[in-house]
Design a protein around this motif. Structure first.
Motif, PDB file in Angstrom:
ATOM      1  N   SER A   1       0.836  -1.200   0.000  1.00  0.00           N
ATOM      2  CA  SER A   1       0.000   0.000   0.000  1.00  0.00           C
ATOM      3  C   SER A   1       0.865   1.242   0.000  1.00  0.00           C
TER       4      SER A   1
ATOM      5  N   ALA B   1       2.382   1.832  -3.385  1.00  0.00           N
ATOM      6  CA  ALA B   1       1.391   2.331  -4.349  1.00  0.00           C
ATOM      7  C   ALA B   1       1.057   3.790  -4.084  1.00  0.00           C
TER       8      ALA B   1
ATOM      9  N   LEU C   1      -8.542   3.889   5.132  1.00  0.00           N
ATOM     10  CA  LEU C   1      -8.972   4.124   3.743  1.00  0.00           C
ATOM     11  C   LEU C   1      -7.777   4.114   2.794  1.00  0.00           C
ATOM     12  N   LEU C   2      -6.691   4.764   3.228  1.00  0.00           N
ATOM     13  CA  LEU C   2      -5.493   4.791   2.380  1.00  0.00           C
ATOM     14  C   LEU C   2      -4.943   3.388   2.188  1.00  0.00           C
ATOM     15  N   TRP C   3      -5.006   2.617   3.261  1.00  0.00           N
ATOM     16  CA  TRP C   3      -4.519   1.241   3.184  1.00  0.00           C
ATOM     17  C   TRP C   3      -5.311   0.463   2.123  1.00  0.00           C
TER      18      TRP C   3
ATOM     19  N   PHE D   1      -7.087   1.712  -0.250  1.00  0.00           N
ATOM     20  CA  PHE D   1      -6.851   2.337  -1.549  1.00  0.00           C
ATOM     21  C   PHE D   1      -5.536   1.853  -2.142  1.00  0.00           C
ATOM     22  N   GLY D   2      -4.510   1.819  -1.294  1.00  0.00           N
ATOM     23  CA  GLY D   2      -3.201   1.362  -1.754  1.00  0.00           C
ATOM     24  C   GLY D   2      -3.241  -0.094  -2.178  1.00  0.00           C
ATOM     25  N   LEU D   3      -3.951  -0.917  -1.424  1.00  0.00           N
ATOM     26  CA  LEU D   3      -4.087  -2.326  -1.796  1.00  0.00           C
ATOM     27  C   LEU D   3      -4.774  -2.460  -3.139  1.00  0.00           C
TER      28      LEU D   3
END
Lengths: 217, 226
Positions: free
Chosen positions: A7, A10, B30-32, B34-36
């Motif tokens: 994550s 990205a 949320l970022l986690w 989103f990054g996934l």
């Protein structure tokens, strides 16, 4: 742990615009959480209290009893308390004080909603800034020495897309929150105005029944 | 008065402390996610490595050869023999070094990289020109004897690389090579690959007045990974 690392990799592609976007997102979420808590705890009116004010057989003593059970930060407690504490005075006086208190409550309810509204507009713009930055980076790689680093070019495009997507996500969440809480505020103020009018009517009725002893409604 | 006076009309709005930390936590989650979401395509099954093409192209030697005794005019036509620059898209068996012709500029045949390590090409015997051997006064450029091809490592095969690296070879009197990059690639791994490959090269040293001397050659290495 591996997921967290992926994550992070990205999101790093999103570039520096992820940081201001994150600030906006945290602000929007904090405001929405605070508003949700305020409406849930301090703006909901029980059915019993509503029935008492809106139906016949109204008793001031019973209203005082029910209000005593409410939290002192409850908006309807504040509003009804102003009317209760001024109900021996002329109706126009009580009405004016109640209107003042309603104005204060409306200000409190709309507090920081402007920030939410600003985020709705600003987040996509910041995402667009990220888009421009990413595209500029990609084109610089192509224009500088030919297509010698395709990974860098695709990285720039990914940066642009991630920043835009995050900006749009924040704007969407904030837009739903802003519209929802604006609607709740309007509903609360309408209800407050209606119940206040009923209580003022009760005051006028009481003063008429007492023979209107020098008090003009 | 009545009991209404007991009510506190000055009650103010509550200011909870927890929305900000909770918002931070929520945004991190949320970022986690989103990054996934964005990292997921990287987990797609890797396609088998396709065409990998690494070429080595000879450059004319930058420094002029040191002045020697004037050459006989009869040998002048043999001097002008530029080495051909070839580019073959597919890996090919190691080419046989060309015949030695004296005096000639250094000749570096094109070399292509193989996806897998290839056996080194047979070392050709140096074939000095009979005339030169006889009089022992002629000059001869360094000639490559052993030119292993760059072998693209696994970590670079998943990427798309189109880069040309220019390297300068310092050829010693013993035929050993010291390489330096004149025009390096942006990727340091590619540079390291080129340097490691060129260090393994062996040359027949340049000859001046019948004695081996140190010389310099520039070589262009084209790495193409699709």
């Amino acid at each position: 742990m591996q997921d967290l690392h992926e994550s992070w990799i990205a999101l790093k592609l999103g570039g520096v615009m992820i940081l201001p976007l994150s600030v906006l997102a945290v602000l929007a979420l904090a405001i929405m959480l605070e508003k949700a808590m305020l409406y849930w705890r301090y703006a909901r009116l029980s059915g019993e209290l509503l029935t008492l004010v809106e139906t016949y057989g109204f008793e001031w003593k019973e209203l005082e009893h029910k209000l005593a059970a409410l939290n002192r930060y409850h908006y309807f407690y504040r509003f009804f308390s102003v009317i209760l504490s001024n109900r021996e005075r002329p109706a126009w006086w009580t009405e004016s004080r109640a209107a003042d208190e309603a104005q204060t409550i409306e200000t409190s309810l709309s507090r920081r909603l402007w920030v939410l509204e600003t985020i709705v507009t600003a987040a996509p713009l910041l995402g667009l800034m990220g888009t421009i930055g990413g595209m500029m980076h990609a084109f610089q790689l192509i224009g500088g020495a030919g297509l010698v680093n395709p990974t860098g070019v695709t990285g720039g495009v990914a940066q642009a897309l991630i920043a835009t997507a995050v900006g749009l996500l924040i704007a969407l969440i904030s837009l739903f929150g802003f519209n929802y809480f604006s609607r709740l505020q309007a509903q609360t103020m309408d209800e407050m105005e209606r119940l206040g009018t009923r209580l003022i009517d009760h005051i006028r009725l009481d003063q008429q029944e007492q023979g209107g002893a020098g008090v003009r409604p | 008065m009545n009991s209404a006076a007991a009510f506190d009309p000055a009650g103010r709005t509550a200011r909870p402390w927890w929305p900000l930390p909770t918002a931070l936590l929520l945004w991190a989650l949320l970022l986690w996610g989103f990054g996934l979401f964005f990292a997921a395509p990287d987990k797609a099954p890797a396609v088998p490595p396709s065409a990998i093409d690494a070429r080595i192209i000879e450059l004319p030697p930058p420094p002029a050869p040191p002045k020697l005794q004037p050459q006989p005019a009869a040998k002048a036509p043999k001097m002008a023999r530029p080495a051909p620059v070839k580019a073959a898209p597919k890996p090919a068996p190691a080419p046989t070094p060309p015949k030695v012709a004296l005096p000639a500029p250094p000749v570096t045949p094109p070399v292509h990289a193989d996806p897998a390590p290839a056996p080194p090409p047979p070392l050709p015997e140096p074939q000095p020109d009979a005339d030169n051997v006889q009089n022992g006064t002629q000059q001869m450029g360094a000639r490559a004897l052993y030119q292993p091809k760059p072998v693209i490592p696994e970590e670079l095969r998943g990427e798309t690389i189109h880069v040309v690296v220019t390297a300068r070879l310092h050829i010693g009197t013993d035929g050993n090579v010291t390489a330096e990059l004149v025009n390096p690639a942006p990727d340091p791994r590619v540079n390291q690959l080129v340097l490691n490959t060129l260090k393994a090269w062996r040359f027949f040293p340049a000859i001046q007045a019948g004695k081996p001397v140190a010389s310099v050659q520039d070589v262009k290495v084209a790495i193409d990974v699709d």
